[in-house]
Design a protein around this motif. Structure first.
Motif, PDB file in Angstrom:
ATOM      1  N   GLN A 214       0.559  -1.238  -0.011  1.00 26.68           N
ATOM      2  CA  GLN A 214       0.024  -0.247  -0.078  1.00 26.68           C
ATOM      3  C   GLN A 214       0.714   1.270   0.130  1.00 26.68           C
ATOM      4  OE1 GLN A 214      -3.241   0.043   2.696  1.00 26.68           O
ATOM      5  NE2 GLN A 214      -3.099   2.192   3.107  1.00 26.68           N
ATOM      6  N   LYS A 221      -2.944   6.486  -5.494  1.00 28.41           N
ATOM      7  CA  LYS A 221      -4.072   6.406  -4.515  1.00 28.41           C
ATOM      8  C   LYS A 221      -4.368   7.361  -3.744  1.00 28.41           C
ATOM      9  CE  LYS A 221      -4.398   1.990  -6.190  1.00 28.41           C
ATOM     10  NZ  LYS A 221      -3.914   0.897  -5.650  1.00 28.41           N
ATOM     11  N   ARG A 224      -8.210   8.426  -3.635  1.00 27.99           N
ATOM     12  CA  ARG A 224      -9.061   7.355  -2.852  1.00 27.99           C
ATOM     13  C   ARG A 224      -8.688   7.456  -1.007  1.00 27.99           C
ATOM     14  NH1 ARG A 224      -8.235   2.818  -6.164  1.00 27.99           N
ATOM     15  NH2 ARG A 224      -9.419   4.273  -7.541  1.00 27.99           N
ATOM     16  N   ARG A 259     -13.625   1.240  -1.035  1.00 27.27           N
ATOM     17  CA  ARG A 259     -12.427   1.668  -1.318  1.00 27.27           C
ATOM     18  C   ARG A 259     -10.924   1.127  -0.794  1.00 27.27           C
ATOM     19  NH1 ARG A 259     -15.820   6.547   0.033  1.00 27.27           N
ATOM     20  NH2 ARG A 259     -16.079   7.770  -1.902  1.00 27.27           N
ATOM     21  N   ARG A 261     -10.508  -1.910  -0.509  1.00 29.84           N
ATOM     22  CA  ARG A 261     -10.171  -3.090  -1.149  1.00 29.84           C
ATOM     23  C   ARG A 261      -9.363  -2.878  -2.331  1.00 29.84           C
ATOM     24  NH1 ARG A 261     -13.589  -5.460  -3.687  1.00 29.84           N
ATOM     25  NH2 ARG A 261     -13.491  -7.700  -3.563  1.00 29.84           N
ATOM     26  N   THR A 262      -9.335  -1.458  -2.988  1.00 29.01           N
ATOM     27  CA  THR A 262      -8.358  -1.292  -4.080  1.00 29.01           C
ATOM     28  C   THR A 262      -7.135  -0.888  -3.704  1.00 29.01           C
ATOM     29  OG1 THR A 262      -9.331   0.937  -4.088  1.00 29.01           O
ATOM     30  CG2 THR A 262     -10.702  -0.589  -5.203  1.00 29.01           C
ATOM     31  N   SER A 265      -3.410  -5.596  -3.319  1.00 29.49           N
ATOM     32  CA  SER A 265      -3.893  -6.872  -3.328  1.00 29.49           C
ATOM     33  C   SER A 265      -3.717  -7.716  -2.221  1.00 29.49           C
ATOM     34  CB  SER A 265      -2.938  -7.572  -4.340  1.00 29.49           C
ATOM     35  OG  SER A 265      -1.570  -7.636  -4.036  1.00 29.49           O
TER      36      SER A 265
END
Length: 337
Positions: A214, A221, A224, A259, A261-262, A265
């Protein structure tokens, strides 16, 4: 004449709460909050990590003994394999002989902040052991120093602050590294916690793998994460009302989970998605997976009249009952023999 053995041992036990994070998780990582500032809404719960610290008797051959999921008996602090225990002892300049043990109410790596609760609880116990009383803010910052600065764990700051302060709080993580706290009084008349159900997926997973990925992808990201940070403020306003709008609370949790979850992985899995959909079909207003992802506990907002239906829909999972905890890490047993 032989050496006189001491018998005036000092025993300290701390109790430190675990936490449930509702919104904003991921924005407490430095790679994000140093850019735009982060925010997390969370609550401490009545599930705990207990830490015992005492002077180790000279009757034993080893000067340092640790008991956790395994046992260690070593001569020097540098030989301790438990990274957190070793670095906490070094940070506070604690010298052997010493005995440390810990036990928790739930397994490790389940998304309830147990590692940081252990760090905060151990630091609290060690301060008490040498006769010091410190503030929640100092405990949280020292725990962050141990876990993030010294050990290099790819984690954020929310867990340490939740464990140290207790209660339900909106924590803001400012770009300069400071953390501010806004407390929400949890009134029983809101019945918020009567409408929260939590289920154990049976899967444990370290947060490090998910959070490392992440952090590496934060740049793509940002929008988000910004939305997830703002959801912490949105939920904070909801819980501050005289009556909590459960549908709105569930909606925000659901949007946050979609959000989240994206972000990397492995945050969700096939079974987790299936359980989540089952709960929504049975009447849950929304929910999320607690922690970084991949396992741990599923949390749902469920109206009282649909609780039994959700339980039946998830009858292959164990439910964990919980209530909010207003206190942070506490010294519960000081004893001076």
């Amino acid at each position: 004449m032989g050496e006189v053995l001491r018998t005036d041992a000092t025993l300290i036990v701390t109790r430190t709460p675990l936490r449930v994070s509702f919104a904003g998780g991921g924005t407490d990582l430095a790679v994000y909050y140093e850019l735009e500032g982060g925010a997390v809404l969370s609550t401490a719960i009545n599930r705990y990590v207990y830490v015992t610290v005492k002077r180790h008797s000279e009757l034993f051959f080893e000067p340092i003994r640790l008991n956790y999921s395994r046992s260690e008996e070593v001569e020097r602090i540098d030989e301790i394999e438990n990274n957190i225990a070793r670095e906490c002892l070094k940070l506070l300049d604690i010298h052997p002989p010493i005995y440390i043990s810990t036990v928790g109410d739930v397994p490790a790596s389940t998304g309830l902040g147990g590692s940081s609760s252990f760090t905060v609880g151990l630091l609290n116990a060690l301060h008490a052991y040498v006769g010091e009383r410190v503030s929640p803010g100092q405990l949280a910052e020292e725990a962050c120093q141990v876990e993030i600065d010294i050990l290099g764990e790819p984690i954020g700051k929310q867990d340490q602050y939740a464990a140290a302060y207790g209660g339900m709080n909106l924590f803001r993580f400012l770009p300069d590294g400071r953390v501010t706290t806004e407390h929400a009084r949890v009134s029983e008349k809101w019945h918020l916690f009567d409408n929260l159900l939590m289920f154990w997926t049976g899967h444990q997973r370290s947060a490090s793998t998910v959070l490392t990925e992440q952090q590496e992808d934060t740049g793509s990201k940002l929008e988000r994460l910004r939305e997830m940070r703002d959801q912490a403020d949105e939920l904070f306003e909801i819980v501050r009302q005289p009556e909590v709008d459960l549908k709105a609370f569930g909606r925000v949790l659901h949007e946050g989970w979609v959000r989240k979850r994206t972000l990397a992985s492995g945050i969700s899995t096939g079974p987790i998605d299936t359980w989540y959909e089952r709960a929504l079909d049975a009447g849950a207003y929304g929910g999320k997976l607690c922690g970084a992802g991949g396992g741990g506990f599923l949390l749902f907002v469920v109206p009282v009249e649909r609780r039994q239906a959700v339980r039946e829909a998830l009858d292959d999972l164990l439910q964990l009952a919980f209530r909010p905890e207003s206190h942070g890490s506490e010294v519960v047993v000081p004893f001076h023999g």
